[in-house]
Enzyme design. Structure first.
Site, PDB file in Angstrom:
ATOM      1  N   LYS A 248       0.748  -1.153   0.051  1.00  0.00           N
ATOM      2  CA  LYS A 248      -0.134  -0.225   0.081  1.00  0.00           C
ATOM      3  C   LYS A 248       0.991   1.355  -0.059  1.00  0.00           C
ATOM      4  O   LYS A 248       0.392   2.445  -0.032  1.00  0.00           O
ATOM      5  CB  LYS A 248      -0.810   0.023   1.282  1.00  0.00           C
TER       6      LYS A 248
ATOM      7  N   LYS B  31       2.482   2.286   2.553  1.00  0.00           N
ATOM      8  CA  LYS B  31       2.436   2.918   3.912  1.00  0.00           C
ATOM      9  C   LYS B  31       3.518   2.547   4.743  1.00  0.00           C
ATOM     10  O   LYS B  31       3.831   1.283   4.885  1.00  0.00           O
ATOM     11  CB  LYS B  31       1.142   2.552   4.547  1.00  0.00           C
TER      12      LYS B  31
END
Ligand code: C2G
Length: 129
Positions: free
Chosen positions: A44, A46
């Protein structure tokens, strides 16, 4: 029993997450939260402060949450919905429209995000302080 599921990273847990989980639980009687693993967070893009185990423990401590499972991929949602016999998928409206295909398997509900708070904002403001 009406079962609800939602997905997220939940890093640096804050009141925006809690607001979402409270309203997600209000959609039914049993709330499953799929917390993104460290490996999936890399997918993602992140970078998390807390590890998966730490984020899992924090989310499990929330009164609205009945079960925490790992989120390992974008593709697991249909399997989860079928395996756990989920009635409603819930997520914040920053994802509005992204998961409409799940309507073939369960109700899809997008809830308003809590304005003014985000993990990124917390990190940025701490960096400046
Ligand atoms: N959220 C919110 N209000 C905020 C911040 C977050 O309502 N101020 C909600 C998001 O909309 C999401 C949940 O809290 O429903 C978790 O947010 P994140 O940890 O940022 O999750 P995200 O990266 O959006 O992961 O497969 C789906 C993804 O895993 C969702």
């Amino acid at each position: 029993m009406k079962k609800v599921i939602t997905y997220g990273t939940f890093d640096l847990l804050h009141y925006g997450h809690i607001n979402l989980l409270k309203r997600a639980k209000e959609q039914g009687d049993y709330l499953i939260v799929a917390v993104s693993t460290n490996e999936f967070n890399e997918v993602k893009g992140k970078k998390c402060y807390f590890s998966y185990e730490e984020r899992k423990k924090l989310v499990e401590a929330i009164r609205y949450v009945d079960l925490v499972i790992p989120e390992n991929s974008w593709e697991q949602k249909v399997d989860d919905i079928q395996e756990y016999r989920v009635d409603t998928f819930v997520i914040g409206d920053d994802w509005k429209g992204e998961f409409d295909s799940l309507n073939d398997y369960c109700e899809v509900v997008y809830l308003n995000r809590t304005p003014e708070i985000s993990t990124t904002k917390i990190k940025n403001e701490l960096r400046l302080s």
